[in-house]
Enzyme design. Structure first.
Site, PDB file in Angstrom:
ATOM      1  N   HIS A  55      84.385  93.611-119.093  1.00 51.77           N
ATOM      2  CA  HIS A  55      85.781  93.328-118.745  1.00 51.77           C
ATOM      3  C   HIS A  55      86.722  94.424-119.261  1.00 51.77           C
ATOM      4  O   HIS A  55      87.404  95.068-118.465  1.00 51.77           O
ATOM      5  CB  HIS A  55      86.180  91.923-119.221  1.00 51.77           C
ATOM      6  N   HIS A  79      91.459  95.750-125.955  1.00 52.03           N
ATOM      7  CA  HIS A  79      92.527  94.764-125.801  1.00 52.03           C
ATOM      8  C   HIS A  79      92.136  93.341-126.134  1.00 52.03           C
ATOM      9  O   HIS A  79      92.991  92.530-126.441  1.00 52.03           O
ATOM     10  CB  HIS A  79      93.178  94.847-124.412  1.00 52.03           C
ATOM     11  N   GLU A  83      91.902  89.299-130.058  1.00 55.59           N
ATOM     12  CA  GLU A  83      92.002  87.930-129.565  1.00 55.59           C
ATOM     13  C   GLU A  83      90.701  87.167-129.802  1.00 55.59           C
ATOM     14  O   GLU A  83      90.684  86.049-130.258  1.00 55.59           O
ATOM     15  CB  GLU A  83      92.326  87.966-128.069  1.00 55.59           C
ATOM     16  N   ASP A  84      89.588  87.820-129.460  1.00 59.56           N
ATOM     17  CA  ASP A  84      88.324  87.107-129.448  1.00 59.56           C
ATOM     18  C   ASP A  84      87.515  87.267-130.732  1.00 59.56           C
ATOM     19  O   ASP A  84      86.508  86.637-130.914  1.00 59.56           O
ATOM     20  CB  ASP A  84      87.452  87.603-128.275  1.00 59.56           C
ATOM     21  N   ASP A 146      94.918  93.877-116.863  1.00 62.59           N
ATOM     22  CA  ASP A 146      94.035  92.853-117.413  1.00 62.59           C
ATOM     23  C   ASP A 146      93.979  91.677-116.439  1.00 62.59           C
ATOM     24  O   ASP A 146      92.916  91.182-116.068  1.00 62.59           O
ATOM     25  CB  ASP A 146      94.599  92.410-118.777  1.00 62.59           C
ATOM     26  N   ASP A 265     102.356  94.370 -84.248  1.00 66.59           N
ATOM     27  CA  ASP A 265     102.650  95.326 -83.199  1.00 66.59           C
ATOM     28  C   ASP A 265     103.182  96.589 -83.843  1.00 66.59           C
ATOM     29  O   ASP A 265     103.152  97.662 -83.260  1.00 66.59           O
ATOM     30  CB  ASP A 265     103.728  94.779 -82.260  1.00 66.59           C
TER      31      ASP A 265
HETATM   32 MN    MN Z   1      91.367  90.682-121.089  1.00 69.91          MN
END
Ligand code: MN
Length: 717
Positions: A55, A79, A83-84, A146, A265
């Site tokens: 990711h 990034h 967070e993780d 992201d 068109d």
């Molecule tokens: Mn992410």
């Protein structure tokens, strides 16, 4: 058959970056960041099944398409580590520098917020927050990319989640991408959102487009070759390409009621040339050969869009009378049209002095200017910029509820301000506060990103008087004060009730006899009060003697007013029902503008019927004999005029705009606005049309939540 997913590798990324940055040292840094993230995400998997590292790698790879700089690419790889995982900012700063660490912290902050909402007001607010919280515009770009990768892999989520994410993307993120001019990303985000929000519509358009793709491609190619030859004849060096319309763009046009065939068109071409002069030259040559539709000619070179978009647009009758939409622009304009604010990366060497001075703050301001859609541009640009600057750089912090909702507060705010901002009931029953899971004292100064949990207790003794000094916001202070004055008020109400009942006992009068509806109405009218509690309150604080009231009721010294009831006229056309009379001219007094829900009284005027006033209107102070009981006709729902005065802090912020927005959000319409400036505050007089008193109360309650509003009064002239 097994599905082949082509996964990018770190070498793919580095090769791609090397096309625009050959610095070995910097390229090595990217590999280092990858290795670092790889370890941090080891044993983590995405819902799609691949290792998590793919990711951030994809996000960085997408960023190379807008030639993002090295710190931004490194931040993309990192990034999600904060967070993780348990990675600290200091650790990232030490390894990759302060700049990268700040970007990572910025994006982590944003990812903590849950932006899903059904509330239109919040949508605007969230856009503001994303911008306000991002000190560096690259954080917003990272957030967009992201999201783009997450949208590309959205199919793994349950349908409900897909729709939620798609809606959030369309309402909050794509407008931001638009304002930043990053069309390339905006357009893909829009198409993906549509695919999940309205799959039937999306696939229907895709199919229709595929149906006569060949025909269309042929037409475009023929025209392209003709135009190419024409420009060559005039020695204009150029590039020319056919261009496909976005699916979302077609959907929007269908949505406005146009037929599918009418839209496409319009076959489309784009011509790129070197200089601005050549743009006009090419336009002239094309217009001299092909007839154009004057209405559809637009010069965005002379008049760039707010997001700096520049181009010439024209629509001409081409081969076999088919309409062709042609865009003419320079390469640089094209870069800006595709990549907007991110285009400065690839045009570094050509930067003019003006653009050099375009600091990040100014870029944000520019963006802000376009995001706030000022209906009437009454403010001068200078005023506007300074108000936005204050709004952006100022002194606001963003803290979170335990659920992840954002609360915006001025710097220096305490948990007390937070609690009262969430709800005054929470404030009134607060017994303590947790910030980031530890107990803090109530005068703790909140910081950006703090997660604040207020501990309440139903049996709490209410706020303490000391809180008034601990609170930062005037608004909070007045809420606490009003708690005390209302609890004092309650004491006086109790006292008044006691006094009157004591008096009744003394005079041997049966309570039920006294408390008849008729008697209470008479007292309310006589003293121009609204409720039974008002009567108690006035007795409790000695404004009216308990014995005077009892004398008034039982000595019947005044004229008895006609009673309403029995003979009620159904479907009367009047707003007001007058006792026993069908056809009488009734006007609402414009000194006090009564609203349904107000206690009212009629005044019999000479020759013109009955004028209806609010019972406490001072114009009726000395009138006793020409009044008549009236009541609202509940069968009618109309809009009524109410005048309010709003006292606000004198700031350069665009408060009026926000006030009007809130009124509008509460579905009231504004009739007029006057600004009356006082020495140290700004006062607005607003006339609005509402359904009734309840509606007005709802609006004023909502407005009272704005911190710069000191006081709102309803006027009686
Ligand atoms: Mn992410």
């Amino acid at each position: 058959m097994d599905q082949q997913i082509e996964l990018k590798t770190i070498d793919d990324l580095i090769n791609k970056v090397a096309k625009y940055n050959k610095n070995k040292k910097e390229l090595n840094k990217i590999r280092e960041a990858y290795d670092y993230a790889y370890l941090k995400h080891q044993n983590q998997y995405r819902k799609t099944g691949e290792a998590y590292i793919y990711h951030p790698l994809e996000v960085a790879y997408i960023l190379t398409s807008i030639t993002a700089d090295i710190p931004c690419l490194i931040a993309a790889l990192l990034h999600d580590v904060a967070e993780d995982t348990t990675t600290k900012k200091e650790e990232i700063a030490e390894k990759f520098g302060e700049e990268v660490a700040n970007l990572v912290v910025g994006i982590t902050k944003l990812s903590r917020i849950n932006f899903s909402t059904d509330n239109d007001y919040l949508i605007e607010y969230y856009k503001k927050i994303i911008v306000g919280m991002s000190e560096d515009v690259r954080v917003i770009i990272l957030k967009l990319v992201d999201r783009l990768h997450n949208m590309r892999t959205l199919y793994v989520l349950p349908i409900e989640k897909q729709k939620e994410k798609a809606k959030e993307t369309l309402e909050i993120l794509t407008p931001i991408a638009h304002h930043l001019g990053i069309n390339r990303i905006k357009s893909e985000l829009e198409d993906l959102s549509l695919r999940y929000l309205k799959p039937e519509v999306y696939y229907d358009i895709v199919e229709k487009l595929n149906n006569n793709k060949l025909e269309r491609d042929n037409a475009v190619n023929e025209m392209l070759n003709e135009v190419k030859a024409l420009l060559k004849e005039h020695n204009i060096k150029h590039e020319i390409k056919g261009r496909s319309k976005s699916i979302y763009g077609i959907y929007k046009k269908l949505d406005t009621g146009r037929k599918f065939n009418d839209i496409y068109d319009l076959l489309a071409l784009r011509i790129l040339v070197k200089t601005e002069q050549e743009c006009y030259l090419a336009l002239g040559i094309i217009h001299s050969k092909y007839r154009h539709l004057p209405k559809r000619f637009k010069d965005f070179i002379a008049m760039p869009k707010a997001n700096r978009y520049q181009s010439l647009h024209t629509t001409v009758f081409g081969l076999e009378g088919q309409l062709f939409e042609i865009q003419i622009r320079t390469y640089e304009m094209d870069e800006i049209a595709e990549n907007g604010i991110a285009s400065h990366w690839s045009y570094k060497e050509k930067k003019t002095v003006k653009e050099d001075n375009l600091s990040l703050t100014e870029q944000k301001l520019q963006f802000f200017k376009s995001i706030i859609d000022l209906k009437e541009d009454r403010l001068s640009t200078e005023e506007f910029v300074s108000s936005v600057k204050k709004d952006l750089l100022n002194n606001n912090i963003y803290v979170f509820t335990p659920k992840g909702d954002v609360i915006e507060l001025p710097k220096g705010s305490t948990p007390i301000d937070f609690a009262y901002r969430v709800h005054s009931k929470i404030g009134d029953s607060m017994v303590g506060a947790l910030v980031n899971n530890s107990i803090v004292s109530l005068d703790y100064e909140l910081k950006d990103d703090d997660i604040v949990k207020i501990i309440t207790n139903k049996n709490s003794q209410g706020p303490s008087k000391e809180w008034i000094n601990m609170a930062k916001l005037t608004h909070t202070k007045s809420k606490i004060k009003s708690y005390f004055s209302s609890s004092m008020k309650q004491d006086n109400i109790n006292l008044g009730k006691e006094l009157i009942e004591k008096e009744l006992r003394k005079k041997n009068i049966d309570f039920n006899l006294f408390y008849s509806d008729e008697n209470i109405d008479r007292i309310l009218q006589k003293y121009k009060l609204m409720t039974l509690n008002d009567i108690y309150l006035n007795i409790g604080n000695n404004k009216i003697g308990a014995s005077n009231i009892i004398d008034f009721v039982f000595k019947k010294e005044t004229v008895t007013l006609p009673k309403i009831g029995g003979h009620v006229i159904k479907n009367a056309d009047n707003d007001i029902i007058v006792a026993g009379i069908d056809k009488v001219k009734v006007n609402l007094a414009n000194c006090c503008n009564p609203l349904p829900g107000d206690h009212i009284i009629g005044y019999i005027t000479k020759g013109t019927g009955i004028t209806v006033h609010r019972i406490n209107c001072h114009n009726l102070n000395n009138v006793t004999d020409r009044t008549i009981a009236v009541k609202w006709n509940s069968e009618l729902t109309k809009r009524y005029l109410a005048n309010i005065i709003i006292h606000t802090s004198k700031t350069t912020n665009n408060n009026l705009f926000e006030i009007m927005q809130r009124i509008n959000f509460n579905s009231a319409s504004i009739d007029s606005v006057k600004t009356l400036s006082k020495i140290d505050e700004t006062v607005y007089e607003i006339s609005l049309l509402v359904i009734g008193k309840e509606h007005l109360n709802k609006i004023t309650n909502d407005l009272n939540r704005l911190t710069y509003i000191h006081n709102i009064e309803r006027i009686i002239r």
